[in-house]
Design an enzyme around this catalytic site. Structure first.
Site, PDB file in Angstrom:
ATOM      1  N   ASP A  62       0.805  -1.222   0.000  1.00  0.00           N
ATOM      2  CA  ASP A  62       0.000   0.000   0.000  1.00  0.00           C
ATOM      3  C   ASP A  62       0.844   1.281   0.000  1.00  0.00           C
ATOM      4  O   ASP A  62       2.014   1.275   0.395  1.00  0.00           O
ATOM      5  CB  ASP A  62      -0.897   0.024   1.248  1.00  0.00           C
ATOM      6  CG  ASP A  62      -1.995  -1.025   1.188  1.00  0.00           C
ATOM      7  OD1 ASP A  62      -1.940  -1.913   0.314  1.00  0.00           O
ATOM      8  OD2 ASP A  62      -2.911  -0.956   2.031  1.00  0.00           O
ATOM      9  N   HIS A 213       3.729  -2.360   3.005  1.00  0.00           N
ATOM     10  CA  HIS A 213       3.707  -0.988   2.503  1.00  0.00           C
ATOM     11  C   HIS A 213       4.917  -0.723   1.623  1.00  0.00           C
ATOM     12  O   HIS A 213       5.937  -1.404   1.736  1.00  0.00           O
ATOM     13  CB  HIS A 213       3.659   0.011   3.668  1.00  0.00           C
ATOM     14  CG  HIS A 213       2.345   0.005   4.379  1.00  0.00           C
ATOM     15  ND1 HIS A 213       2.028  -0.958   5.308  1.00  0.00           N
ATOM     16  CD2 HIS A 213       1.262   0.813   4.274  1.00  0.00           C
ATOM     17  CE1 HIS A 213       0.796  -0.737   5.746  1.00  0.00           C
ATOM     18  NE2 HIS A 213       0.315   0.333   5.136  1.00  0.00           N
TER      19      HIS A 213
END
Ligand SMILES: [Zn+2]
Length: 279
Positions: A62, A213
């Site tokens: 992400d 991430h």
């Protein structure tokens, strides 16, 4: 007496089984498992996890594309012959369009993570739509493709919001295993890569969706994490492949692969570094 003993034994076996598999015996949970909605809930288009009978997991990344970390992450994925699903922020895509193209060209797929990464529960339905569709338009301007998968920032959503997202044509993708690899605001201590890999491996299960991430700790943890996932006999796939492997398969067009829009046709605002897109 014998019947009571048998019931006790069955009860104990059932308890041990459910403890090991973490399966709830609540009637609502049993019904959800029978219907398959514990994996994918069609009324909200919410994807919670892949098929627990297949030894596959999906890597999701992400908050990118981040120009500093993403090239390293992409090269590690390519070296390990695996692909990931990237949930990218529209504003970040506008700043690094070539990285967006590179993610797809390498065979990975991209999902919508809103234009500016707000918490959706604080927005009106019109603002939610704008956040999601601005991100979609940015991606389309850069690649000529469209995204089908969505992830809400901070996983702050409710059933009403999920239905609004579904109405825009997206499947919302949840996660089962968080790596805690992001840098908390104000805390510049980089997360420990060994701890990142360990926190994923501790909770890894078939059909799992791993939340990572586009961050420095992730790039450092990725080689170790991929080798441990492989050593445990798991195959790494993308979210669209996990969906296709469900007991009731869901087919979504993946946006992986070469971009369909020639560079000359991409609007200037989407190419310029630091550009903001206004609608
Ligand atoms: Zn995010």
């Amino acid at each position: 007496m014998i019947a009571a003993g048998a019931i006790l034994c069955l009860g104990a076996a059932g308890f041990l089984y459910t403890r090991r598999e973490h399966i709830s015996l609540r009637p609502s949970s049993i019904l959800a498992r029978l219907e398959g909605t514990n994996l994918y809930n069609p009324s909200e288009a919410l994807f919670k996890r892949g098929n627990p009978r297949q030894k596959v997991v999906a890597l999701t990344m992400d908050d990118g594309p981040h120009p500093k970390y993403l090239p390293t992450i992409l090269s590690i994925l390519a070296a390990n012959h695996v692909h990931a699903t990237f949930f990218e922020v529209g504003e970040m895509m506008a700043k690094s369009p070539n990285l967006v193209r590179q993610v797809l060209a390498d065979g990975n797929e991209i999902g919508d993570h809103t234009m500016t990464h707000p918490r959706l529960i604080h927005l009106t339905p019109a603002q939610i739509k704008s956040e999601i569709m601005q991100c979609q338009q940015t991606f389309h301007a850069i690649t000529g493709k469209q995204m089908n998968l969505f992830r809400p920032p901070g996983f702050r959503e409710d059933p009403k919001i999920l239905k609004e997202i579904k109405a825009l044509g997206f499947i919302t993708v949840d996660y089962t295993t968080a790596a805690h690899d992001f840098i908390v605001k104000g805390n510049f201590a980089k997360p420990n890569p060994i701890k990142i890999a360990a926190s994923v491996m501790d909770r890894l299960k078939p059909g799992g969706i791993i939340l990572l991430h586009d961050a420095p700790g992730t790039a450092e943890a990725l080689p170790e994490l991929l080798s441990e996932i492989k050593a445990k006999g798991y195959r790494v796939v993308m979210v669209s492949q996990l969906l296709a492997g469900l007991p009731h398969p869901i087919t979504v067009a993946t946006d992986a692969g070469p971009c369909t829009t020639p560079m000359s046709k991409i609007p200037a605002y989407a190419i310029a570094d630091g550009a903001k897109i206004h609608h």
